[in-house]
Scaffold this motif. Structure first.
Motif, mmCIF file in Angstrom:
data_model
loop_
_atom_site.group_PDB
_atom_site.id
_atom_site.type_symbol
_atom_site.label_atom_id
_atom_site.label_comp_id
_atom_site.label_asym_id
_atom_site.label_seq_id
_atom_site.Cartn_x
_atom_site.Cartn_y
_atom_site.Cartn_z
ATOM 1 N N ASP A 38 -10.551 4.605 -2.466
ATOM 2 C CA ASP A 38 -10.249 5.049 -1.098
ATOM 3 C C ASP A 38 -8.750 4.951 -0.784
ATOM 4 N N HIS A 39 -8.234 5.995 -0.124
ATOM 5 C CA HIS A 39 -6.810 6.049 0.218
ATOM 6 C C HIS A 39 -6.537 6.022 1.718
ATOM 7 N N GLN A 40 -7.569 5.833 2.539
ATOM 8 C CA GLN A 40 -7.315 5.793 3.985
ATOM 9 C C GLN A 40 -6.359 4.648 4.297
ATOM 10 N N GLY A 41 -5.392 4.923 5.162
ATOM 11 C CA GLY A 41 -4.417 3.906 5.545
ATOM 12 C C GLY A 41 -3.252 3.782 4.579
ATOM 13 N N ARG A 62 -4.074 1.385 -4.188
ATOM 14 C CA ARG A 62 -2.631 1.372 -3.911
ATOM 15 C C ARG A 62 -1.868 2.103 -5.002
ATOM 16 N N HIS A 63 -0.922 2.918 -4.571
ATOM 17 C CA HIS A 63 -0.028 3.634 -5.485
ATOM 18 C C HIS A 63 1.399 3.181 -5.237
ATOM 19 N N PHE A 64 2.212 3.219 -6.277
ATOM 20 C CA PHE A 64 3.616 2.859 -6.141
ATOM 21 C C PHE A 64 4.266 3.755 -5.097
ATOM 22 N N ASN A 65 5.019 3.133 -4.192
ATOM 23 C CA ASN A 65 5.681 3.880 -3.128
ATOM 24 C C ASN A 65 7.122 3.382 -3.018
ATOM 25 N N PRO A 66 8.085 4.157 -3.532
ATOM 26 C CA PRO A 66 9.480 3.713 -3.507
ATOM 27 C C PRO A 66 10.054 3.622 -2.095
ATOM 28 N N GLN A 75 8.668 2.010 0.344
ATOM 29 C CA GLN A 75 8.341 0.705 0.907
ATOM 30 C C GLN A 75 9.424 -0.297 0.534
ATOM 31 N N PRO A 76 9.571 -1.356 1.350
ATOM 32 C CA PRO A 76 10.493 -2.429 0.961
ATOM 33 C C PRO A 76 10.071 -2.986 -0.405
ATOM 34 N N ALA A 77 11.035 -3.448 -1.163
ATOM 35 C CA ALA A 77 10.766 -3.909 -2.539
ATOM 36 C C ALA A 77 9.626 -4.912 -2.605
ATOM 37 N N GLU A 78 9.539 -5.838 -1.637
ATOM 38 C CA GLU A 78 8.500 -6.878 -1.689
ATOM 39 C C GLU A 78 7.106 -6.333 -1.363
ATOM 40 N N GLU A 79 7.010 -5.106 -0.868
ATOM 41 C CA GLU A 79 5.712 -4.510 -0.558
ATOM 42 C C GLU A 79 5.314 -3.426 -1.560
ATOM 43 N N ARG A 80 6.110 -3.218 -2.578
ATOM 44 C CA ARG A 80 5.814 -2.190 -3.579
ATOM 45 C C ARG A 80 4.767 -2.708 -4.549
ATOM 46 N N MET A 81 3.526 -2.507 -4.183
ATOM 47 C CA MET A 81 2.409 -2.951 -5.011
ATOM 48 C C MET A 81 1.563 -1.742 -5.357
ATOM 49 N N GLU A 82 0.847 -1.865 -6.460
ATOM 50 C CA GLU A 82 -0.056 -0.798 -6.825
ATOM 51 C C GLU A 82 -1.278 -1.372 -7.528
ATOM 52 N N THR A 83 -2.359 -0.629 -7.469
ATOM 53 C CA THR A 83 -3.593 -1.038 -8.127
ATOM 54 C C THR A 83 -3.421 -0.887 -9.630
ATOM 55 N N LEU A 84 -3.714 -1.964 -10.367
ATOM 56 C CA LEU A 84 -3.596 -1.943 -11.826
ATOM 57 C C LEU A 84 -4.956 -1.833 -12.507
ATOM 58 N N GLY A 129 -6.301 0.799 -14.718
ATOM 59 C CA GLY A 129 -5.548 1.786 -13.952
ATOM 60 C C GLY A 129 -6.174 1.997 -12.582
ATOM 61 N N LYS A 130 -5.648 2.951 -11.873
ATOM 62 C CA LYS A 130 -6.173 3.250 -10.536
ATOM 63 C C LYS A 130 -7.540 3.908 -10.662
ATOM 64 N N PRO A 131 -8.519 3.464 -9.885
ATOM 65 C CA PRO A 131 -9.869 4.017 -10.031
ATOM 66 C C PRO A 131 -9.946 5.493 -9.652
ATOM 67 N N CYS A 132 -8.966 5.990 -8.875
ATOM 68 C CA CYS A 132 -8.959 7.400 -8.510
ATOM 69 C C CYS A 132 -8.419 8.287 -9.629
#
Length: 131
Positions: free
Chosen positions: A75-78, A85-89, A91-100, A117-120
């Motif tokens: 799910d990607h809502q929000g 979660r996908h990498f988003n450059p 976002q502030p560096a400390e919030e750059r998280m992604e689903t592994l 990896g990302k389930p999507c």
């Protein structure tokens, strides 16, 4: 039963309709010696979204199998603070998280399925069944 492992006694989370959900913060309300928690800003909204998808938006007669659970974990809502979660450059560096990876467990069948990896983006899974 869900267990929040921490120093001291673990917190216990009772299942709701046979399901335990959890994100990255402590929320068991019966912990004898709770530790102070500093959750990320996405943890509470992701838990609320998981619970909404599983309890409020799921049809009462819907089959809840591994495939449907991985769909929920996709799910990607929000976004960018979504369940998946996908990498988003931007976002502030400390919030750059992604689903592994994502994990679905069927305790009745003693099976754990891990999707790397990302389930999507991937259907490749590894299942382990304990005898």
């Amino acid at each position: 039963m869900g267990l929040e492992v921490q120093p001291g006694e673990p917190g216990r989370i009772a299942p709701r309709d046979g399901i335990v959900t959890h994100t990255n913060h402590f929320y068991a309300d019966n912990t004898p010696c709770p530790v102070q928690d500093f959750p990320r800003i996405d943890s509470h909204p992701r838990l609320c979204r998981l619970d909404a998808l599983l309890h409020d938006e799921l049809a009462p007669d819907a089959r809840l199998d591994e495939a449907s659970l991985f769909d929920i974990l996709s799910d990607h809502q929000g976004a960018p603070l979504s369940i998946c979660r996908h990498f988003n450059p931007d976002q502030p560096a400390e919030e750059r998280m992604e689903t592994l990876f994502s994990v679905v467990m069927n305790l009745s069948e003693r099976r754990l399925t891990l999707r790397h990896g990302k389930p999507c983006e991937s259907d490749d899974s590894l299942s382990v069944t304990l005898s």
